[in-house]
Design an enzyme around this catalytic site. Structure first.
Site, PDB file in Angstrom:
ATOM      1  N   GLU A 179      10.800  -2.171  -4.146  1.00 20.46           N
ATOM      2  CA  GLU A 179      12.164  -1.218  -4.201  1.00 20.46           C
ATOM      3  C   GLU A 179      12.540  -1.010  -2.684  1.00 20.46           C
ATOM      4  O   GLU A 179      11.723  -0.658  -1.829  1.00 20.46           O
ATOM      5  CB  GLU A 179      11.381   0.233  -4.788  1.00 20.46           C
ATOM      6  CG  GLU A 179      10.926   0.176  -6.061  1.00 20.46           C
ATOM      7  CD  GLU A 179      10.291   1.288  -6.301  1.00 20.46           C
ATOM      8  OE1 GLU A 179       9.960   2.416  -5.735  1.00 20.46           O
ATOM      9  OE2 GLU A 179       9.607   1.516  -7.550  1.00 20.46           O
ATOM     10  N   LEU A 181      13.359   0.439  -9.846  1.00 19.61           N
ATOM     11  CA  LEU A 181      12.217   1.433  -9.648  1.00 19.61           C
ATOM     12  C   LEU A 181      11.268   1.614 -10.769  1.00 19.61           C
ATOM     13  O   LEU A 181      11.110   2.638 -11.750  1.00 19.61           O
ATOM     14  CB  LEU A 181      12.888   2.939  -9.416  1.00 19.61           C
ATOM     15  CG  LEU A 181      13.896   3.025  -8.327  1.00 19.61           C
ATOM     16  CD1 LEU A 181      14.553   4.404  -8.417  1.00 19.61           C
ATOM     17  CD2 LEU A 181      13.517   2.370  -7.006  1.00 19.61           C
ATOM     18  N   GLU A 235       7.388   0.342 -10.873  1.00 20.60           N
ATOM     19  CA  GLU A 235       6.122  -0.193 -10.352  1.00 20.60           C
ATOM     20  C   GLU A 235       5.473  -1.114 -11.174  1.00 20.60           C
ATOM     21  O   GLU A 235       5.007  -2.321 -10.884  1.00 20.60           O
ATOM     22  CB  GLU A 235       5.253   0.673  -9.689  1.00 20.60           C
ATOM     23  CG  GLU A 235       5.772   1.635  -8.634  1.00 20.60           C
ATOM     24  CD  GLU A 235       6.718   2.398  -8.592  1.00 20.60           C
ATOM     25  OE1 GLU A 235       7.496   3.005  -7.825  1.00 20.60           O
ATOM     26  OE2 GLU A 235       6.901   2.996  -9.922  1.00 20.60           O
ATOM     27  N   GLN A 274       6.274   1.194  -2.729  1.00 21.25           N
ATOM     28  CA  GLN A 274       6.659   2.011  -1.500  1.00 21.25           C
ATOM     29  C   GLN A 274       5.731   2.949  -0.840  1.00 21.25           C
ATOM     30  O   GLN A 274       5.697   3.146   0.303  1.00 21.25           O
ATOM     31  CB  GLN A 274       7.760   2.569  -2.163  1.00 21.25           C
ATOM     32  CG  GLN A 274       8.935   3.098  -1.265  1.00 21.25           C
ATOM     33  CD  GLN A 274      10.147   3.374  -1.907  1.00 21.25           C
ATOM     34  OE1 GLN A 274      10.193   4.121  -2.463  1.00 21.25           O
ATOM     35  NE2 GLN A 274      11.296   2.612  -1.585  1.00 21.25           N
ATOM     36  N   PHE A 275       4.954   3.748  -1.661  1.00 22.40           N
ATOM     37  CA  PHE A 275       3.962   4.698  -1.333  1.00 22.40           C
ATOM     38  C   PHE A 275       2.805   4.531  -1.964  1.00 22.40           C
ATOM     39  O   PHE A 275       2.771   4.110  -3.170  1.00 22.40           O
ATOM     40  CB  PHE A 275       4.463   6.165  -1.184  1.00 22.40           C
ATOM     41  CG  PHE A 275       5.582   6.583  -0.204  1.00 22.40           C
ATOM     42  CD1 PHE A 275       5.381   7.034   1.071  1.00 22.40           C
ATOM     43  CD2 PHE A 275       6.935   5.986  -0.545  1.00 22.40           C
ATOM     44  CE1 PHE A 275       6.107   7.031   2.061  1.00 22.40           C
ATOM     45  CE2 PHE A 275       7.753   6.442   0.352  1.00 22.40           C
ATOM     46  CZ  PHE A 275       7.504   7.104   1.716  1.00 22.40           C
ATOM     47  N   ASP A 276       1.584   5.141  -1.478  1.00 17.56           N
ATOM     48  CA  ASP A 276       0.194   4.700  -2.056  1.00 17.56           C
ATOM     49  C   ASP A 276       0.363   5.509  -3.667  1.00 17.56           C
ATOM     50  O   ASP A 276      -0.176   4.718  -4.522  1.00 17.56           O
ATOM     51  CB  ASP A 276      -0.639   5.355  -1.181  1.00 17.56           C
ATOM     52  CG  ASP A 276      -0.051   6.615  -0.152  1.00 17.56           C
ATOM     53  OD1 ASP A 276       0.670   7.369  -1.038  1.00 17.56           O
ATOM     54  OD2 ASP A 276      -0.603   6.680   0.521  1.00 17.56           O
ATOM     55  N   PHE A 293       2.743   6.048  -5.288  1.00 14.61           N
ATOM     56  CA  PHE A 293       3.912   5.464  -6.198  1.00 14.61           C
ATOM     57  C   PHE A 293       3.124   4.145  -6.991  1.00 14.61           C
ATOM     58  O   PHE A 293       3.800   3.578  -7.596  1.00 14.61           O
ATOM     59  CB  PHE A 293       5.240   4.997  -5.426  1.00 14.61           C
ATOM     60  CG  PHE A 293       5.925   6.075  -5.000  1.00 14.61           C
ATOM     61  CD1 PHE A 293       5.543   7.302  -5.020  1.00 14.61           C
ATOM     62  CD2 PHE A 293       7.292   5.669  -4.433  1.00 14.61           C
ATOM     63  CE1 PHE A 293       6.305   8.243  -4.538  1.00 14.61           C
ATOM     64  CE2 PHE A 293       8.092   6.717  -4.110  1.00 14.61           C
ATOM     65  CZ  PHE A 293       7.685   8.017  -4.186  1.00 14.61           C
ATOM     66  N   PRO A 343       1.340   3.911 -11.041  1.00 15.82           N
ATOM     67  CA  PRO A 343       2.255   3.534 -12.482  1.00 15.82           C
ATOM     68  C   PRO A 343       1.831   2.043 -12.640  1.00 15.82           C
ATOM     69  O   PRO A 343       2.037   1.479 -13.707  1.00 15.82           O
ATOM     70  CB  PRO A 343       3.763   3.728 -12.380  1.00 15.82           C
ATOM     71  CG  PRO A 343       3.584   4.915 -11.229  1.00 15.82           C
ATOM     72  CD  PRO A 343       2.430   4.698 -10.248  1.00 15.82           C
ATOM     73  N   HIS A 370       3.345  11.099  -1.330  1.00 10.58           N
ATOM     74  CA  HIS A 370       3.716  10.129  -0.332  1.00 10.58           C
ATOM     75  C   HIS A 370       2.712   9.828   0.746  1.00 10.58           C
ATOM     76  O   HIS A 370       2.815   9.094   1.420  1.00 10.58           O
ATOM     77  CB  HIS A 370       5.078  10.727   0.264  1.00 10.58           C
ATOM     78  CG  HIS A 370       6.339  10.793  -0.424  1.00 10.58           C
ATOM     79  ND1 HIS A 370       6.578  11.661  -1.673  1.00 10.58           N
ATOM     80  CD2 HIS A 370       7.352   9.868  -0.504  1.00 10.58           C
ATOM     81  CE1 HIS A 370       7.663  11.546  -2.326  1.00 10.58           C
ATOM     82  NE2 HIS A 370       8.392  10.358  -1.453  1.00 10.58           N
TER      83      HIS A 370
END
Length: 342
Positions: A45, A74, A76, A98-100, A102, A105, A145
């Site tokens: 992403e 978007l 995952e 993108q973030f831990d 995130f 999924p 985040h």
């Protein structure tokens, strides 16, 4: 045992030593891998034109084209599922989640397919997939985040889980991960993206090895990722108080370098494990158990842990209370049995 960054040098290669941030070192590693291997593709992403949330992929699309570094929807689970298909067809995908939090999924894809495909096919189908996940605290991120979910991945057979703490390791370990024939979860400590250090691109790291970040004789601090600079800072303070503190950078959560860790703890007889994640059923508790099993007769005191608390990750204004700090590490050191002071 690997001392500092005295890892294996690539034969016949020379490269200038540059001072880079960890973010720049990762970018450099991705660029070198794309340039040298036509099967390497980078996607996720906002990794294309934007260069990723943390700008780790900055400029890669412009340099190598949209077929080598490109944006995805978007989704995952779809990102990792696409990587599975690519790997099955001879590619070496490097994906950014993108973030831990995130990444969660995509967890079913990672556990059910990425981790198991090699075993399911008796090695006929390998998964040379690298899943890059910015993780940990220290940036004041809101919910979803900032998280420390390394235990989920380390607990999953079939996954290699590694995390750098220096720009040199960021470069060398990412290159090693991309070249690895099986799936690697590459955890990037967000707090350290802007730290700087010398990077020699001719140094190749070996997956599965810890390193001695600081020599010492009284107590061993065992840490990884963003906890390594904390351990080194605590060691400096302890030195001023008369303690000689050794620091081991675990680097590889799975596989685990028992040989280096065991030798280090046996040499001092005391150990403290430091990690940002909650302590219960954690990587820190696994390290503690392994040290007890292998070093029991050498220990002068119980192995202590300094970890995050067993709560959801703290919001930005309370994060400094949640994360381990120097005072908590020094308290753990002081709690060990010191016969000369009893």
């Amino acid at each position: 045992m690997t001392i500092a960054h005295d890892d294996i040098r690539v034969d016949g290669e020379t490269a200038p030593v540059a001072t880079l941030s960890m973010a720049a070192a990762l970018n450099h590693a991705l660029a070198d891998a794309i340039r040298e291997d036509p099967t390497v593709v980078v996607f996720g992403e906002d990794v294309g034109a934007l260069g990723g949330v943390f700008r780790i992929t900055d400029g890669l699309t412009a340099r190598f084209g949209e077929d080598r570094c490109f944006d995805t929807p978007l989704a995952e689970s779809g990102i990792v599922g696409t990587a599975v298909g690519m790997a099955m067809n001879g590619m070496r995908p490097v994906v950014e989640l993108q973030f831990d939090a995130f990444a969660l999924p995509a967890f079913e894809q990672i556990v059910s397919h990425v981790a198991k495909m090699g075993n399911r096919t008796r090695g006929a189908v390998r998964m040379p997939v690298v899943i890059r996940i910015p993780f940990g605290g220290g940036i004041g991120g809101v919910e979803h985040h900032c998280d420390s979910s390394e235990a989920y991945y380390a607990h999953t057979p079939g996954l290699t889980v590694i995390s750098p703490s220096t720009p040199q390791d960021a470069y060398s370990m990412l290159r090693a991960a991309i070249a690895f024939p099986d799936p690697v979860i590459f955890l990037e400590p967000k707090k350290l993206y802007w730290t700087k250090g010398e990077v020699d691109t001719s140094i190749a790291a070996e997956i599965g090895t810890a390193r001695i970040a600081r020599e010492g004789t009284d107590v061993t601090l065992l840490a990884y990722a963003a906890s390594v600079p904390l351990a080194l800072e605590a060691a400096e303070v302890a030195a001023a108080e008369g303690r000689s503190v050794q620091v081991v950078d675990i680097r590889s959560l799975s596989p685990f370098d028992d040989a280096t860790v065991t030798a280090a703890v046996r040499s001092t007889g005391r150990a403290v494990v430091i990690a940002e994640a909650p302590g219960y059923a954690s990587v820190a508790s696994e390290i503690q158990a392994r040290v007890f099993e292998r070093c029991f007769e050498y220990l002068e005191a119980p192995v202590r842990r300094v970890t995050g608390f067993d709560t959801p990750f703290a919001p930005p204004k309370l994060e400094h209370w949640y994360l381990p700090d120097v005072d908590r590490v020094l308290d753990a050191i002081d709690s060990l049995h010191w016969e000369d002071e009893s």
